[in-house]
Write a protein that holds these residues in place. Structure first.
Motif, short mmCIF file in Angstrom:
data_model
loop_
_atom_site.label_atom_id
_atom_site.label_comp_id
_atom_site.label_asym_id
_atom_site.label_seq_id
_atom_site.Cartn_x
_atom_site.Cartn_y
_atom_site.Cartn_z
N VAL A 1 -7.67 -6.06 13.81
CA VAL A 1 -7.22 -5.18 12.71
C VAL A 1 -8.07 -3.91 12.68
N GLU A 2 -9.38 -4.08 12.76
CA GLU A 2 -10.25 -2.91 12.67
C GLU A 2 -10.03 -1.94 13.83
N ARG A 3 -9.69 -2.48 14.97
CA ARG A 3 -9.48 -1.63 16.15
C ARG A 3 -8.19 -0.81 16.03
N HIS A 4 -7.18 -1.38 15.40
CA HIS A 4 -5.87 -0.72 15.42
C HIS A 4 -5.40 -0.18 14.08
N ARG A 5 -6.17 -0.41 13.02
CA ARG A 5 -5.67 -0.05 11.70
C ARG A 5 -5.47 1.46 11.53
N SER A 6 -6.31 2.27 12.17
CA SER A 6 -6.15 3.73 12.02
C SER A 6 -4.84 4.21 12.64
N MET A 7 -4.55 3.69 13.83
CA MET A 7 -3.30 4.08 14.49
C MET A 7 -2.11 3.67 13.63
N VAL A 8 -2.17 2.44 13.13
CA VAL A 8 -1.05 1.93 12.32
C VAL A 8 -0.90 2.76 11.05
N TYR A 9 -2.03 3.02 10.40
CA TYR A 9 -1.97 3.76 9.13
C TYR A 9 -1.45 5.18 9.36
N ARG A 10 -1.91 5.79 10.46
CA ARG A 10 -1.48 7.17 10.76
C ARG A 10 0.05 7.24 10.91
N VAL A 11 0.60 6.33 11.71
CA VAL A 11 2.05 6.32 11.92
C VAL A 11 2.76 6.04 10.59
N ALA A 12 2.22 5.07 9.85
CA ALA A 12 2.85 4.71 8.57
C ALA A 12 2.83 5.89 7.61
N TYR A 13 1.72 6.61 7.57
CA TYR A 13 1.62 7.76 6.66
C TYR A 13 2.58 8.87 7.10
N GLN A 14 2.62 9.10 8.42
CA GLN A 14 3.53 10.14 8.90
C GLN A 14 4.98 9.78 8.59
N PHE A 15 5.26 8.50 8.62
CA PHE A 15 6.62 8.05 8.33
C PHE A 15 6.92 8.15 6.83
N ALA A 16 5.96 7.67 6.02
CA ALA A 16 6.24 7.54 4.59
C ALA A 16 5.86 8.79 3.80
N GLY A 17 4.78 9.46 4.23
CA GLY A 17 4.38 10.69 3.54
C GLY A 17 3.51 10.48 2.31
N ASN A 18 3.11 9.26 2.03
CA ASN A 18 2.18 9.05 0.91
C ASN A 18 1.38 7.77 1.17
N HIS A 19 0.22 7.70 0.50
CA HIS A 19 -0.69 6.58 0.75
C HIS A 19 -0.12 5.26 0.27
N PHE A 20 0.56 5.32 -0.84
CA PHE A 20 1.05 4.08 -1.45
C PHE A 20 1.97 3.33 -0.48
N ASP A 21 2.95 4.04 0.04
CA ASP A 21 3.89 3.39 0.97
C ASP A 21 3.23 3.12 2.32
N ALA A 22 2.34 4.05 2.74
CA ALA A 22 1.66 3.85 4.03
C ALA A 22 0.86 2.56 4.02
N GLU A 23 0.20 2.30 2.91
CA GLU A 23 -0.59 1.06 2.84
C GLU A 23 0.31 -0.17 2.88
N ASP A 24 1.42 -0.09 2.15
CA ASP A 24 2.37 -1.22 2.18
C ASP A 24 2.86 -1.49 3.60
N ILE A 25 3.21 -0.41 4.29
CA ILE A 25 3.73 -0.57 5.66
C ILE A 25 2.64 -1.16 6.56
N ALA A 26 1.42 -0.61 6.46
CA ALA A 26 0.33 -1.08 7.32
C ALA A 26 0.01 -2.55 7.03
N GLN A 27 0.06 -2.95 5.77
CA GLN A 27 -0.16 -4.36 5.43
C GLN A 27 0.90 -5.22 6.12
N GLU A 28 2.13 -4.77 5.99
CA GLU A 28 3.25 -5.52 6.57
C GLU A 28 3.07 -5.67 8.07
N VAL A 29 2.59 -4.61 8.71
CA VAL A 29 2.40 -4.65 10.17
C VAL A 29 1.41 -5.75 10.54
#
Lengths: 265, 190
Positions: free
Chosen positions: B22-50
């Motif tokens: 998780v620690e190795r890949h969380r930044s990549m996942v969060y970055r894509v999720a944020y670019q997709f969602a455009g806000n932290h709230f949804d980005a975190e939800d998406i990254a959790q789901e991943v």
């Protein structure tokens, strides 16, 4: 008539360096005589440059992963047990694996301590916004979030999280566009469409910051975020904005002294 | 330790190995999720789901496969699932046709003309990216932000390369339109 190199998407492949060498050379000579394709390339360069200047967001606010890891840990802990050979000797949670069954009790104790201390702090202080923001006891993220072999109580320190305060300050600056805008409008229909739109954009981040502040026991920050969230929510929900709904929002902003509270950051 | 070793150990029930993953890949996942969602709230939800999906699928990972491709596919599915959950209740798509429609329907958000006067060109474009249909958006994010080749995107998403190319073309076309609509084309800004 539009150029086929562009309508077929070849120009994007050229821009992104995806074309084989021969096709690339052909597009290069085509470009010399096609203003439409040159314009497309220029637009793509503008898009790339503009997006490159945007902040690279690869972490939760303030670069703080603790809340994220805690939430993930809790979900994973609820998952069905894996049947690996090492399972019997290991905990499934990867955060604070040493004494996981104590964690809920420690969290409850910590929460009670924060509430008690917070109530005492409020009772003993005058309601001065700036003083409250700086002095109310605020707690660090729970130690249980940090990877390591042992559990620590969730609330031990009284220092605020400077990262969260910094991002909150920037968030308040952005939000002032909405709040100040709303307070200066006169109520003509559509006059505050921009504020309503911006309120919608800011709402989810506001909620996230409020939750982060609550989680850390940063009560005055959480309260200010909560007030802001309420204003943004009401502004964004106003599908048919009327003078009455605007006045209601303006009263809410005044009553909560929202601008002064935001200024404190 | 290599990713494949971490996956093997995590699949065997080693929490430290999963944490390292998780620690190795969380930044990549969060970055894509944020670019997709455009806000932290949804980005975190998406990254959790991943990462929950990664955890549940540890046994299914083929050791000869690329972890990044596997992860990207999970990220994309999480983004699309998230978008599906955001739809009003009762309008969840059922069946292939409805699914196709959902993937190719633009978000109903303020358009570029509404954002243009707010200032920065990057903001206008980001807003437009968030209005792209999910299929176009994920392909654009992976090509433009993550720098993946079309072939890699196709492999990661399990799509034909021609489909990826069309999605990218459509996304770029919309962004160029947004530039023109907002009157902030390259020529005017130069």
């Amino acid at each position: 008539m539009r150029c086929e190199v562009q309508t077929g998407g070849t120009i994007e492949l050229y821009f992104y360096g995806e074309l084989p060498l021969a096709e690339r050379a052909a597009v290069q000579s085509h470009l010399a005589g096609c203003a439409e394709c040159r314009q497309a390339l220029e637009d793509l360069s503008v898009i790339r440059a503009a997006l490159a200047r945007r902040p690279d967001v690869a972490t939760p606010p303030g670069g703080d992963w603790s809340g994220f890891m805690r939430r993930l840990d809790a979900t994973i802990a609820a998952e069905p047990r894996r049947d690996g050979p090492a399972d019997a000797a290991r905990q499934r949670t990867f955060i604070a694996p040493a004494r996981p069954r104590l964690a809920p009790y420690l969290a409850i104790a910590a929460t009670l301590a924060v509430i008690t201390f917070g109530v005492l702090a409020v009772l003993r202080r005058p309601p001065d916004v700036k003083t409250t923001v700086r002095n109310v006891s605020e707690t660090a993220p729970t130690a249980a979030a940090a990877p390591g072999p042992s559990v620590q109580p969730a609330v031990l320190t009284t220092s605020p999280d400077p990262g969260l305060i910094a991002v909150s300050g920037r968030h308040f600056e952005r939000s002032k566009l909405v709040v100040l805008g709303l307070t200066t409008k006169t109520g003509r229909q559509d006059d505050w469409a921009y504020e309503r739109e911006l309120a919608t954009d800011l709402l989810s981040d506001t909620r996230l910051y409020r939750l982060a502040a609550e989680e850390r026991g940063m009560r005055s920050l959480a309260d200010t975020m909560g007030d802001l969230e309420l204003v943004l929510l009401q502004a964004s929900m106003s599908d048919q904005p009327t003078e009455a709904s605007l006045q209601q929002l303006q009263r809410l902003i005044r009553r909560r002294d929202l601008l002064a509270k935001m200024d404190a950051y | 330790m290599a990713d494949s070793d971490l996956i093997t150990r995590a699949a065997a029930g080693d929490p430290a190995a999963f944490q390292a993953l998780v620690e190795r890949h969380r930044s990549m996942v969060y970055r894509v999720a944020y670019q997709f969602a455009g806000n932290h709230f949804d980005a975190e939800d998406i990254a959790q789901e991943v990462f929950i999906k990664v955890y549940r699928s540890l046994d299914k990972f083929r050791q000869d496969a690329q972890l990044s491709s596997w992860m990207y596919r999970i990220v994309m599915n999480a983004c699309i699932d998230h978008r599906r959950r955001m739809l009003p209740s009762g309008s969840a798509p059922f069946g292939e046709e409805a699914e196709h429609k959902m993937m190719n329907t633009a978000e109903e958000r303020p358009g570029p003309e509404d954002h243009a006067y707010a200032g920065e060109l990057g903001e206008v474009l980001e807003a437009e990216i968030r209005r792209l249909p999910p299929g176009q958006r994920i392909v654009f994010v992976m090509r433009h932000h993550q720098g993946l080749k079309l072939g890699e995107i196709a492999e990661a998403l399990g799509l034909a390369e021609g489909t990826v190319k069309r999605q990218l073309h459509a996304a770029v076309h919309r962004l160029r339109d947004a530039l023109n609509t907002a009157n902030v084309t390259a020529g005017e800004r130069a």
